[in-house]
Design a protein around this motif. Structure first.
Motif, short mmCIF file in Angstrom:
data_model
loop_
_atom_site.label_atom_id
_atom_site.label_comp_id
_atom_site.label_asym_id
_atom_site.label_seq_id
_atom_site.Cartn_x
_atom_site.Cartn_y
_atom_site.Cartn_z
N VAL A 133 34.18 9.13 31.39
CA VAL A 133 35.32 8.80 32.24
C VAL A 133 36.17 7.78 31.48
N LEU A 134 37.39 8.15 31.19
CA LEU A 134 38.30 7.27 30.49
C LEU A 134 39.22 6.60 31.51
N GLY A 143 41.53 8.13 34.38
CA GLY A 143 42.63 8.88 33.80
C GLY A 143 42.16 10.25 33.34
N TRP A 144 41.02 10.27 32.70
CA TRP A 144 40.46 11.52 32.18
C TRP A 144 38.99 11.57 32.53
N VAL A 145 38.50 12.78 32.92
CA VAL A 145 37.07 13.01 33.11
C VAL A 145 36.69 14.16 32.18
N ILE A 146 35.76 13.91 31.28
CA ILE A 146 35.36 14.92 30.30
C ILE A 146 33.87 15.16 30.48
#
Length: 148
Positions: A133-134, A143-146
């Motif tokens: 999780v960024l 902001g981003w979930v990878i």
């Protein structure tokens, strides 16, 4: 030999004869009546009377010749009946009518399904997954979930 029923009235005999002539009897009853016709003059007379009564109706109907397509179907049916069984079997052996072929394909499909199902059940190993999780420094919302 089919014997005449002992309690058959003339009305019932006439009704049976009419159904025989009109062709509305079942196959079993029609066979029984045909056998009785040889030995029972009363039944034969009733059948003859119904045939004479209905024969006049055939003059009222106009004859219609069958279509050429119908004649071809009739000829094929007659030829199929008069040909030896070996010729009939040889002509109807297209790949679509081969029952062993379809049974074999169905068996192969079943075997493949069982094999793939067994492989799926035995090969289920849980591999580790990673989740990143960024988050930006100024806000707390991700902001981003990878996922890998």
């Amino acid at each position: 030999m089919i014997s005449k029923p002992t309690n058959e009235t003339p009305e019932e005999l006439d009704e049976l004869a009419s159904e025989y002539v009109l062709g509305t009897l079942s196959a079993e009853l029609r066979t029984q009546v045909r056998q009785r016709l040889r030995d029972e003059p009363e039944l034969r007379a009733a059948v003859d009377a119904w045939e004479r009564r209905l024969l006049g109706l055939t003059d009222l109907a106009e004859p219609h010749p069958p279509s050429p397509y119908l004649w071809q179907r009739i000829e094929r049916s007659v030829n199929k009946v008069t040909r030896p069984p070996s010729l009939i079997a040889a002509q109807s052996l297209s790949w679509w009518n081969l029952l062993p072929l379809w049974r074999g394909l169905a068996g192969a499909g079943l075997a493949a399904t069982l094999l793939l199902g067994a492989l799926m059940l035995t090969q289920t190993t849980v591999k580790p997954t990673y989740l990143v999780v960024l988050v930006g420094p100024q806000d707390k919302a991700p902001g981003w979930v990878i996922q890998a």
